[in-house]
Write a protein that holds these residues in place. Sequence first.
Motif, PDB file in Angstrom:
ATOM      1  N   GLU A 177      81.548  55.412 113.290  1.00  0.00           N
ATOM      2  CA  GLU A 177      81.223  54.758 112.019  1.00  0.00           C
ATOM      3  C   GLU A 177      82.369  54.991 111.035  1.00  0.00           C
ATOM      4  OE1 GLU A 177      77.616  54.394 108.755  1.00  0.00           O
ATOM      5  OE2 GLU A 177      77.567  56.013 110.218  1.00  0.00           O
ATOM      6  N   GLU A 226      82.107  48.071 110.311  1.00  0.00           N
ATOM      7  CA  GLU A 226      81.458  49.348 110.039  1.00  0.00           C
ATOM      8  C   GLU A 226      81.562  50.319 111.211  1.00  0.00           C
ATOM      9  OE1 GLU A 226      77.859  49.301 107.247  1.00  0.00           O
ATOM     10  OE2 GLU A 226      77.580  47.526 108.495  1.00  0.00           O
ATOM     11  N   PHE A 227      81.811  49.802 112.402  1.00  0.00           N
ATOM     12  CA  PHE A 227      81.896  50.641 113.592  1.00  0.00           C
ATOM     13  C   PHE A 227      83.134  50.264 114.397  1.00  0.00           C
ATOM     14  CE2 PHE A 227      77.452  50.948 112.508  1.00  0.00           C
ATOM     15  CZ  PHE A 227      77.178  52.287 112.726  1.00  0.00           C
TER      16      PHE A 227
END
Length: 189
Positions: free
Chosen positions: A106, A75-76
Amino acid sequence: AITENVVTIACETVGANTYYRLNLSGDYSAYTTPITITADTVVQAYATNDGDTSDIIREDFSYVLEPPTISCDGEFVTLTCSVAGTSIYYRLNESGEYSAYTTPIEITADTVVETYSVRGSYTSATIKETCIYVEGISDPVITCDGMHVTITCDTVGATIYYRLNESGSYNVYSTRIAITADTIVEAYG
């Protein structure tokens, strides 16, 4: 010889003492450990043994700034560089201008990350990596029909934990929960 901006000096004569100086200035120092360079550097060196002194040799070494490291956790995206004082720049999906990196990025879909680093007048090579998006675990949804509590989660395969009335440890949720009075239900996945 140079490897990853570290210069080593060697002499084939057994027992010889080696001396060096950097950038054509200052006194010569005894060589005892590899030399880390942080800019283009001229190294001069000579060796002595049993009263004999070798010729002074000169080598010009080019500093190479390492590119950032790309870390993806689903996600990051995190970009790091081990060289102090380095600025990192990036762009996503091979489009648009490069932006200065300041915080983790992100992502919400598979993303191509291109990045390079700058330190003074040095610029690293640009590297590219595809970061695969992995959706995080959705928050559980608690529903109550008056006599039973049901807890669901949109994330396939997620394990749900719950506790009642803000006390005790969390339990693994597996089937609906019967209630007979007002009840506080806490859950996470």
